[in-house]
Scaffold this active site. Structure first.
Site, PDB file in Angstrom:
ATOM      1  N   ARG A 123       0.800  -1.193   0.193  1.00 28.05           N
ATOM      2  CA  ARG A 123       0.031  -0.032  -0.114  1.00 28.05           C
ATOM      3  C   ARG A 123       0.749   1.208   0.100  1.00 28.05           C
ATOM      4  O   ARG A 123       0.382   2.340   0.414  1.00 28.05           O
ATOM      5  CB  ARG A 123      -1.085  -0.059   1.229  1.00 28.05           C
ATOM      6  CG  ARG A 123      -1.974  -1.183   1.114  1.00 28.05           C
ATOM      7  CD  ARG A 123      -2.844  -0.917   2.286  1.00 28.05           C
ATOM      8  NE  ARG A 123      -4.098  -1.988   2.088  1.00 28.05           N
ATOM      9  CZ  ARG A 123      -3.896  -3.236   2.665  1.00 28.05           C
ATOM     10  NH1 ARG A 123      -2.885  -3.605   3.413  1.00 28.05           N
ATOM     11  NH2 ARG A 123      -4.992  -4.219   2.628  1.00 28.05           N
ATOM     12  N   LYS A 145       1.373  11.129 -10.655  1.00 29.30           N
ATOM     13  CA  LYS A 145       0.480  10.385 -11.380  1.00 29.30           C
ATOM     14  C   LYS A 145       1.140   8.964 -11.707  1.00 29.30           C
ATOM     15  O   LYS A 145       2.248   9.119 -12.355  1.00 29.30           O
ATOM     16  CB  LYS A 145       0.060  10.949 -12.595  1.00 29.30           C
ATOM     17  CG  LYS A 145      -1.316  11.805 -12.420  1.00 29.30           C
ATOM     18  CD  LYS A 145      -1.845  12.178 -13.686  1.00 29.30           C
ATOM     19  CE  LYS A 145      -3.119  13.121 -13.530  1.00 29.30           C
ATOM     20  NZ  LYS A 145      -3.586  13.252 -14.785  1.00 29.30           N
ATOM     21  N   GLU A 187       4.582  18.502 -24.667  1.00 27.66           N
ATOM     22  CA  GLU A 187       4.014  18.943 -23.038  1.00 27.66           C
ATOM     23  C   GLU A 187       5.013  20.408 -22.899  1.00 27.66           C
ATOM     24  O   GLU A 187       4.131  21.046 -22.068  1.00 27.66           O
ATOM     25  CB  GLU A 187       4.630  17.793 -22.361  1.00 27.66           C
ATOM     26  CG  GLU A 187       3.992  16.545 -22.471  1.00 27.66           C
ATOM     27  CD  GLU A 187       2.453  16.522 -22.031  1.00 27.66           C
ATOM     28  OE1 GLU A 187       2.225  17.473 -21.464  1.00 27.66           O
ATOM     29  OE2 GLU A 187       1.861  15.723 -22.281  1.00 27.66           O
ATOM     30  N   LYS A 231       3.902  22.410 -13.684  1.00 23.49           N
ATOM     31  CA  LYS A 231       3.512  21.531 -13.361  1.00 23.49           C
ATOM     32  C   LYS A 231       3.322  21.426 -11.917  1.00 23.49           C
ATOM     33  O   LYS A 231       2.468  21.019 -11.159  1.00 23.49           O
ATOM     34  CB  LYS A 231       4.020  20.234 -13.790  1.00 23.49           C
ATOM     35  CG  LYS A 231       3.303  18.795 -13.425  1.00 23.49           C
ATOM     36  CD  LYS A 231       3.617  17.834 -14.309  1.00 23.49           C
ATOM     37  CE  LYS A 231       2.568  16.539 -13.768  1.00 23.49           C
ATOM     38  NZ  LYS A 231       2.672  15.579 -14.694  1.00 23.49           N
ATOM     39  N   GLU A 241      -6.334  15.800  -8.924  1.00 24.85           N
ATOM     40  CA  GLU A 241      -7.063  16.008 -10.095  1.00 24.85           C
ATOM     41  C   GLU A 241      -8.658  16.261 -10.063  1.00 24.85           C
ATOM     42  O   GLU A 241      -9.456  15.655 -10.459  1.00 24.85           O
ATOM     43  CB  GLU A 241      -6.775  15.172 -11.377  1.00 24.85           C
ATOM     44  CG  GLU A 241      -7.037  15.577 -12.457  1.00 24.85           C
ATOM     45  CD  GLU A 241      -6.815  14.527 -13.818  1.00 24.85           C
ATOM     46  OE1 GLU A 241      -5.742  14.794 -14.514  1.00 24.85           O
ATOM     47  OE2 GLU A 241      -7.171  13.087 -13.607  1.00 24.85           O
ATOM     48  N   ARG A 245      -6.081  20.626 -11.690  1.00 20.38           N
ATOM     49  CA  ARG A 245      -4.935  19.741 -12.299  1.00 20.38           C
ATOM     50  C   ARG A 245      -5.544  19.172 -13.526  1.00 20.38           C
ATOM     51  O   ARG A 245      -4.707  18.964 -14.459  1.00 20.38           O
ATOM     52  CB  ARG A 245      -4.721  18.654 -11.262  1.00 20.38           C
ATOM     53  CG  ARG A 245      -3.551  17.733 -12.058  1.00 20.38           C
ATOM     54  CD  ARG A 245      -3.056  16.622 -10.910  1.00 20.38           C
ATOM     55  NE  ARG A 245      -1.827  16.006 -11.611  1.00 20.38           N
ATOM     56  CZ  ARG A 245      -1.036  15.249 -10.891  1.00 20.38           C
ATOM     57  NH1 ARG A 245      -1.046  15.213  -9.727  1.00 20.38           N
ATOM     58  NH2 ARG A 245       0.153  14.501 -11.617  1.00 20.38           N
ATOM     59  N   ASN A 249      -4.330  18.373 -18.588  1.00 22.37           N
ATOM     60  CA  ASN A 249      -4.491  17.621 -19.633  1.00 22.37           C
ATOM     61  C   ASN A 249      -4.959  18.154 -21.179  1.00 22.37           C
ATOM     62  O   ASN A 249      -5.709  17.673 -21.983  1.00 22.37           O
ATOM     63  CB  ASN A 249      -5.770  16.756 -19.137  1.00 22.37           C
ATOM     64  CG  ASN A 249      -5.616  15.740 -18.156  1.00 22.37           C
ATOM     65  OD1 ASN A 249      -4.321  14.957 -18.258  1.00 22.37           O
ATOM     66  ND2 ASN A 249      -6.273  15.831 -17.096  1.00 22.37           N
ATOM     67  N   HIS A 252      -5.123  16.350 -24.264  1.00 22.72           N
ATOM     68  CA  HIS A 252      -4.866  14.971 -24.044  1.00 22.72           C
ATOM     69  C   HIS A 252      -6.134  14.262 -24.454  1.00 22.72           C
ATOM     70  O   HIS A 252      -5.941  12.906 -24.541  1.00 22.72           O
ATOM     71  CB  HIS A 252      -4.512  14.768 -22.454  1.00 22.72           C
ATOM     72  CG  HIS A 252      -3.078  15.021 -22.340  1.00 22.72           C
ATOM     73  ND1 HIS A 252      -2.511  16.186 -22.433  1.00 22.72           N
ATOM     74  CD2 HIS A 252      -2.077  14.445 -21.792  1.00 22.72           C
ATOM     75  CE1 HIS A 252      -1.275  16.379 -22.110  1.00 22.72           C
ATOM     76  NE2 HIS A 252      -1.096  15.150 -21.603  1.00 22.72           N
ATOM     77  N   HIS A 256      -4.986  11.308 -26.379  1.00 20.56           N
ATOM     78  CA  HIS A 256      -5.188   9.818 -25.856  1.00 20.56           C
ATOM     79  C   HIS A 256      -5.857   8.784 -26.678  1.00 20.56           C
ATOM     80  O   HIS A 256      -5.489   7.759 -26.998  1.00 20.56           O
ATOM     81  CB  HIS A 256      -5.671   9.726 -24.460  1.00 20.56           C
ATOM     82  CG  HIS A 256      -4.764  10.205 -23.333  1.00 20.56           C
ATOM     83  ND1 HIS A 256      -4.951  10.207 -22.211  1.00 20.56           N
ATOM     84  CD2 HIS A 256      -3.425  10.476 -23.404  1.00 20.56           C
ATOM     85  CE1 HIS A 256      -4.090  10.642 -21.409  1.00 20.56           C
ATOM     86  NE2 HIS A 256      -3.033  10.836 -22.287  1.00 20.56           N
ATOM     87  N   HIS A 268       3.487   9.646 -27.665  1.00 21.42           N
ATOM     88  CA  HIS A 268       2.381  10.498 -26.825  1.00 21.42           C
ATOM     89  C   HIS A 268       2.643  12.026 -27.044  1.00 21.42           C
ATOM     90  O   HIS A 268       1.607  12.583 -27.379  1.00 21.42           O
ATOM     91  CB  HIS A 268       2.898  10.361 -25.470  1.00 21.42           C
ATOM     92  CG  HIS A 268       2.038  11.182 -24.619  1.00 21.42           C
ATOM     93  ND1 HIS A 268       0.900  11.115 -24.066  1.00 21.42           N
ATOM     94  CD2 HIS A 268       2.455  12.269 -23.710  1.00 21.42           C
ATOM     95  CE1 HIS A 268       0.275  11.869 -23.230  1.00 21.42           C
ATOM     96  NE2 HIS A 268       1.319  12.601 -23.192  1.00 21.42           N
TER      97      HIS A 268
END
Length: 372
Positions: A123, A145, A187, A231, A241, A245, A249, A252, A256, A268
């Site tokens: 965990r 992330k 990016e 960032k 997010e 946040r 994206n 994206h 994506h 990407h």
């Protein structure tokens, strides 16, 4: 451009950490050997980065830790349940405890994977990220992330698990193929559009040089540091997010979708570049984005060699993939859009005809409303 030889960016929040960008940062790993001798460290490294992985291992050994090296496939091939399970098996066989450490060395896929291994073992154990690509240092390795891909989409299985430190030597970035480095620039440019227009000015002043990390090392460091700062500022305010946040994206949702339709054969950053043009077209069509700023998207991306168009005839597949995007709520599509430079907003539930028209603008396809 004159500038410092190194830069440290602080990432705030409940679990603050630093991003160190500069020569010789690998030596900082010694500080993570642990207070007690014999701390185990799983060094997850991208194939092709064996020399750096061994350098990291030597630094850790010299400080009393016990490193274990684990090579993983390159790029998105690393982010699978099978690779993840193999690393879990390695940790189990070694008897890793909560006081042990994971180190990620490689591009964004490797740092995503290493972070998820750390997030899920017992965990949560600590992770230090050593990004070796432009995309990784300005995006994947910073912000916490982590995740893997599934057949249903990219990064749909993951966790928020911030690193305890991020270390990047700009010399590592010179090992990238130029096309990969330029892809990472997407990016960086994204950060210019959503928050720091100085980034766009630096890129537009010498687009060819911006795509070469050796052309002007001080400018390279400045671009990296500014993108990381954007960032850092965002994730410090919104780690999970829930609101702010989401602006990271930008481009994206459509990007994506391209990656998924192409079975991740597209880089990407290339997909995100087209995604930014798509959402700029969409925002312009609904009256949010001025025409001049739409044109600036194409101009700056074209100038560095990033794509601004995608194939026609793929709308139904793309539309289905966008419906699975993490920002979607039920059947409602949600996009990060701009209403001005460095002025992001949300565009919720755009009309289908506007979506189709935006796709037509980036593909040359007829502006026809297909079954979606």
């Amino acid at each position: 451009m004159a500038g410092p030889v190194s830069r440290t960016i602080q990432v705030g929040g409940e679990r603050p950490y630093a991003v160190h960008v500069g020569p010789g940062v690998v030596e900082r790993l010694a500080a993570h050997a642990g207070e007690e001798p014999g701390r185990q460290v799983l060094v997850v490294h991208q194939r092709g980065r064996e020399e750096l992985a061994e350098q990291a291992a030597q630094t850790l050994r010299g400080a009393g830790a016990r490193p274990l090296l684990a090579a993983v496939p390159d790029a998105e091939s690393a982010k699978t349940a099978a690779v993840l399970a193999g690393l879990w098996d390695t940790l189990g066989e070694a008897g890793f405890t909560r006081s042990d450490l994971v180190v990620g060395i490689g591009g964004g896929a490797t740092t995503d994977l290493a972070g998820f291994v750390a997030a899920t073992w017992l965990r949560g154990v600590e992770v230090v990220q050593l990004p070796t690509s432009l995309l990784a240092v300005v995006d994947a390795a910073v912000g916490g992330k982590t995740g893997i891909n599934t057949a249903a989409g990219k990064n749909l299985v993951g966790a928020f698990h911030p690193p305890v430190e991020v270390l990047c030597d700009p010399a590592w970035l010179t090992g990238q193929a130029r096309a990969d480095y330029v892809s990472g620039l997407a990016e960086v440019i994204k950060c210019g559009f959503i928050a720091d227009p100085v980034i766009l000015d630096l890129v537009e002043a010498d687009p060819a040089g911006a795509g070469d990390p050796l052309a002007d090392p001080a400018r390279t460091l400045e671009l990296v540091a500014r993108a990381v700062q954007v960032k850092a500022d965002v994730v410090a305010a919104d780690l999970t997010e829930t609101s702010l946040r989401e602006i990271l994206n930008y481009g994206h949702t459509f990007g994506h979708a391209i990656e998924q339709v192409e079975d991740y054969r597209w880089r990407h950053g290339d997909a995100v570049a087209v995604g930014m043009v798509f959402v700029a077209e969409l925002a312009h069509r609904v009256g949010l984005l001025p025409a001049g700023l739409l044109e600036r998207h194409r101009r700056v991306l074209d100038a560095v060699g990033l794509p601004t168009a995608y194939l026609p005839g793929r709308w139904e597949q793309l539309r289905a993939a966008m419906a699975r995007d993490k920002k979607s709520r039920g059947a409602t599509l949600r996009f990060v859009a701009l209403e001005g430079l460095a002025s992001p907003t949300r565009l919720v539930a755009p009309a289908e005809e506007d979506l189709v028209a935006a796709y037509a603008a980036v593909s040359g396809a007829p502006g026809r409303l297909d079954r979606v």
